[in-house]
Design an enzyme around this catalytic site. Structure first.
Site, PDB file in Angstrom:
ATOM      1  N   GLU A   1       0.775  -1.281  -0.235  1.00  0.00           N
ATOM      2  CA  GLU A   1       0.092   0.221  -0.025  1.00  0.00           C
ATOM      3  C   GLU A   1       0.740   1.250  -0.021  1.00  0.00           C
ATOM      4  O   GLU A   1       0.908   2.167   0.949  1.00  0.00           O
ATOM      5  CB  GLU A   1      -1.077   0.024   1.160  1.00  0.00           C
ATOM      6  CG  GLU A   1      -1.799  -1.141   1.024  1.00  0.00           C
ATOM      7  CD  GLU A   1      -3.088  -1.238   2.061  1.00  0.00           C
ATOM      8  OE1 GLU A   1      -2.986  -0.343   3.043  1.00  0.00           O
ATOM      9  OE2 GLU A   1      -4.238  -1.718   1.495  1.00  0.00           O
TER      10      GLU A   1
ATOM     11  N   GLU B   1      -6.353  -8.072  -1.007  1.00  0.00           N
ATOM     12  CA  GLU B   1      -6.638  -8.195   0.071  1.00  0.00           C
ATOM     13  C   GLU B   1      -8.375  -7.938   0.330  1.00  0.00           C
ATOM     14  O   GLU B   1      -8.822  -7.235  -0.425  1.00  0.00           O
ATOM     15  CB  GLU B   1      -5.958  -7.199   1.204  1.00  0.00           C
ATOM     16  CG  GLU B   1      -4.589  -7.490   1.544  1.00  0.00           C
ATOM     17  CD  GLU B   1      -3.981  -6.234   2.416  1.00  0.00           C
ATOM     18  OE1 GLU B   1      -4.728  -5.503   3.198  1.00  0.00           O
ATOM     19  OE2 GLU B   1      -2.633  -5.903   2.282  1.00  0.00           O
TER      20      GLU B   1
HETATM   21  C1  GLA Z   1      -4.323  -2.878   4.728  1.00  0.00           C
HETATM   22  C2  GLA Z   1      -3.020  -3.442   4.806  1.00  0.00           C
HETATM   23  C3  GLA Z   1      -2.884  -4.818   5.660  1.00  0.00           C
HETATM   24  C4  GLA Z   1      -3.845  -4.738   6.888  1.00  0.00           C
HETATM   25  C5  GLA Z   1      -5.324  -4.474   6.531  1.00  0.00           C
HETATM   26  C6  GLA Z   1      -6.247  -4.427   7.445  1.00  0.00           C
HETATM   27  O1  GLA Z   1      -4.964  -3.346   3.639  1.00  0.00           O
HETATM   28  O2  GLA Z   1      -2.556  -3.726   3.655  1.00  0.00           O
HETATM   29  O3  GLA Z   1      -1.536  -5.043   6.014  1.00  0.00           O
HETATM   30  O4  GLA Z   1      -3.593  -3.946   7.691  1.00  0.00           O
HETATM   31  O5  GLA Z   1      -5.211  -3.252   5.691  1.00  0.00           O
HETATM   32  O6  GLA Z   1      -7.677  -4.389   7.049  1.00  0.00           O
END
Ligand code: GLA
Ligand code: ZN
Length: 722
Positions: free
Chosen positions: A197, A348
């Protein structure tokens, strides 16, 4: 569908400071109208299911990894994302590397037939690095006040390193090279996951120096910069480059260039990581996990340094009322498909409640499947989770996971069983890996235009959020059961029949010529209020809005904008005899542009206020096509009624006969063998009947013929095939 599913067979070191590095498109069959794509990695030719796996948190718990692999099988996990925050376990001391634990996971994955998505660990820096080399820690401004000196952050949290720091780049390149050399040819390696991210900005001296170099490369002379930034305003003229020492938001050109620079910096950092991976582990696709419409960088530019798009999606379907959420998520998936114009990876998602929303409600039975297949419906070749095993500590210990705190007993849990349902569904939908979506309508989205409008003081400061307009017009089309793309201004328009410019405030050079050619060749173009206001330097167009020739193209002069107070309403009345004949009176909020139909037919007029009777929607026939101007922020149903007529006039085929409520999602993917998969997704509590029309479909899971009218109960999903 949940009942039916039970019966389905289961299934470079860049040490010096560089100005913005131009990014190059990696070799990629990618773009092209209407054909299927090879799977993300042809060695793993199915829909991936699994996600973030952190065995490095469990070294002191013997037997845990054995248990995990046992449960992977039960859950239908066929892909794991490994090593995302593992730097401290890969390089516990500077220059000392330990890979044994990762070797073990790779070998187990290979034996179990689980694909490994290997992360580079740059999203979280180890303590030894942050303390020995303070320059790697980001500098921030106090509460974001321009003009205040930035401060160096302590080592804390994650994602807070400087993208310019030569030390950080060199240390990242080193660990990346070692990972690539060690695992690049491991049979279990399926894809690289660069960092995590990406985002944020750093105000350290290294970044500001790099920004000045970036500006010199762009403008060549200070005169050109002063001109572009309109620095006659408030006596802001720069006499030397080194006077540019802060991000003064009253100079919008400067603030926009800073956003562009931060975007380029982030992309360049990612590209530098990708370069090392491609050099030492050729042939493995590279991605980074993005965040929907996250503002921090230009995603279309980022897409050019990646082989595969992936993103992290956390819908809030449990919020009440949640009728907005279906379109929000549909739009975000569609954006991700549009970034490289091909399928993407859902990197994710959460199998249950997250830990960070204000109220973390349970997903209702079926809701996990619905939101997972919503991603697949719009182009995802995976359903991956954060996270596979819940940690015992740390701030995410209450975030849902495939394997819960009760360990071996997890399969008794409802959430685990819902994950199994997704696995079975993905198994049955395996031919969809690489399938395409035949969209003939598109919305143009430009990060630079959005930044420019966000940075502008006025014309008003509430009520003209670009996202709002984009969602509204996206939904206005989507509700008629057509597939829609989201494209950047420089994408080829030729395969589309309908293109919408939703408050495209900033026009890139040459863009309006492209619009003109599109319409002349038979395209239908729709622009809304606040389109064509500034050029790429944030300077307003002269001689009437919309500028740069769009006034002539639409035959409309947008003279002034009336911004309404939140409780105020106006209305537009469609009353034209023109074809397509649109009728009805629709409520308007927020924005009413006063326009003159200089050379266009008036299709709707305002109903109230001193401009009652004046045009609100116009149409100009140009060449073989039409140019429509939509001057007001009309209600959802009015926008949908407008697009109903346009879609019929153009002849874009509808996937279903019913008009869809905004909370229901219908989409189509076409597999390499030509089979069409129709997704009917209801992620909400509502219920609906959908008329499929004359088409003959079969249930993709049971093979049963589908009735013409299909009932979708709360949180229910159907996938049909023909
Ligand atoms: C983000 C991060 C993950 C985790 C999720 C939790 O997407 O990339 O590492 O922290 O949020 O929802
Ligand atoms: Zn910095």
């Amino acid at each position: 569908m949940s009942q039916n599913l039970e019966e389905v067979a289961s299934c470079s070191p860049v040490a010096e400071i560089l100005p913005a590095v131009p990014v190059s498109e990696p070799a990629d069959p990618g773009a092209g109208p209407f054909h299927a794509f090879p799977p993300v990695n042809p060695r793993f030719p199915y829909l991936w299911h699994g996600g973030d796996y952190n065995p490095d948190q469990w070294f002191k718990y013997p037997g845990t990894v054995d248990e995990d692999f046992r449960l992977f099988k039960e859950a239908g996990v066929n892909a794991i994302s490994l090593g995302i925050f593992s730097w401290a376990h890969l390089e516990p001391e500077e220059g000392v590397f330990t890979f044994d634990w990762m070797d073990d996971i790779f070998d187990r994955a290979q034996k179990a037939g689980v694909a490994v998505i290997l992360a580079t660990p740059s999203g979280g820096k180890p303590n030894w690095l942050a303390h020995k080399y303070p320059e790697v820690r980001r500098m921030s401004r106090h509460g974001n006040w321009a003009g205040m000196p930035p401060v160096r952050e302590e080592q804390h949290l994650r994602h807070n390193h400087c993208y310019t720091s030569p030390v950080y780049r060199q240390k990242v390149a080193e660990v990346d090279r070692r990972l690539a050399e060690r695992y690049g040819s491991h049979p279990a390696l399926a894809m690289w996951h660069i960092s995590n991210e990406f985002g944020g900005e750093c105000h350290c001296p290294l970044c500001y120096a790099a920004f000045r170099e970036w500006l010199k490369a762009k403008y060549k002379t200070l005169d050109a910069l002063n001109e572009a930034w309109w620095t006659g305003f408030w006596s802001h003229r720069f006499q030397s480059w080194d006077q540019i020492t802060t991000i003064d938001t009253s100079i919008e050109g400067l603030a926009l260039d800073w956003r562009r620079f931060c975007s380029d910096r982030t992309i360049d950092f990612c590209a530098a990581e990708a370069e090392v991976l491609r050099k030492y582990a050729p042939g493995i696709p590279v991605t980074t996990n993005m965040m929907g419409f996250y503002p921090g960088y230009d995603h279309f530019k980022m897409a050019k340094v990646l082989d595969v798009i992936s993103w992290d999606c956390y819908p809030r379907y449990h919020d009440q009322p949640n009728t907005e959420e279906t379109r929000v998520q549909a739009l975000a998936h569609v954006l991700n498909r549009g970034l490289k114009d091909k399928p993407f990876i859902l990197m994710e998602s959460s199998p249950g409640p997250v830990n960070w929303a204000p109220v973390n409600r349970l997903l209702r039975p079926g809701q996990h499947l619905a939101k997972s297949l919503q991603a697949v419906a719009h182009g995802s070749d995976s359903v991956l989770y954060f996270q596979i095993r819940k940690g015992r500590g740390g701030s995410e210990k209450f975030h849902a996971a495939v394997i819960d705190h009760c360990g071996a007993e997890t399969p008794k849990m409802r959430m685990f069983q819902e994950v199994q349902q997704v696995s079975k569904a993905l198994d049955a939908l395996k031919p969809l890996a690489g399938a395409y979506t035949p969209a003939r309508a598109a919305l143009v989205y430009d990060w630079e235009s959005r930044w420019a409008l966000e940075l502008a003081q006025g014309p008003s400061n509430v009520g003209h959020d670009v996202g709002h307009v984009v969602r509204k017009h996206f939904d206005g089309m989507r509700r008629h059961g057509i597939c829609v793309d989201v494209i950047p201004p420089d994408r080829d328009f030729s395969r589309y029949e309908l293109i919408v410019l939703p408050s495209l405030y900033l026009l890139q050079d040459g863009f309006s010529d492209k619009c003109k050619a599109f319409v002349e060749n038979g395209g239908t173009l729709v622009a809304t209020y606040l389109t064509g206001i500034v050029n790429s330097s944030c300077l307003t167009f002269q001689h009437g809005f919309p500028g740069d020739g769009l006034r002539e193209l639409f035959g409309v002069w947008d003279e002034e904008i009336d911004y309404l107070y939140p409780e105020e309403r106006n209305e537009i009345i469609f009353a034209s005899e023109e074809s397509p004949r649109i009728t009805g009176t629709w409520e308007v909020r927020n924005v009413c542009s006063r326009i003159h139909a200089e050379n266009a037919d008036v299709i709707a007029t305002y109903g109230k206020d001193f401009y009652a009777g004046e045009p609100a929607v116009t149409c100009r026939k140009v060449g073989k096509g039409q140019a429509w101007y939509f001057a007001a922020d009309c209600c959802d149903d009015g926008v949908a009624a407008f697009y109903a007529k346009l879609i019929d006039r153009i002849g874009i085929p509808r996937l279903v006969e019913s008009e869809l409520p905004t909370w229901l999602d219908v989409s189509l993917r076409v597999a390499a063998d030509g089979k069409e998969y129709l997704f009917l997704i209801n992620p909400t509590k509502e219920e609906a009947w959908i008329n499929l029309g004359a088409h003959t479909w079969q249930d993709a899971f049971t093979g049963e013929p589908a009735a013409q009218s299909v009932h979708l109960g709360s949180w229910q999903t159907r996938v049909l095939v023909r």
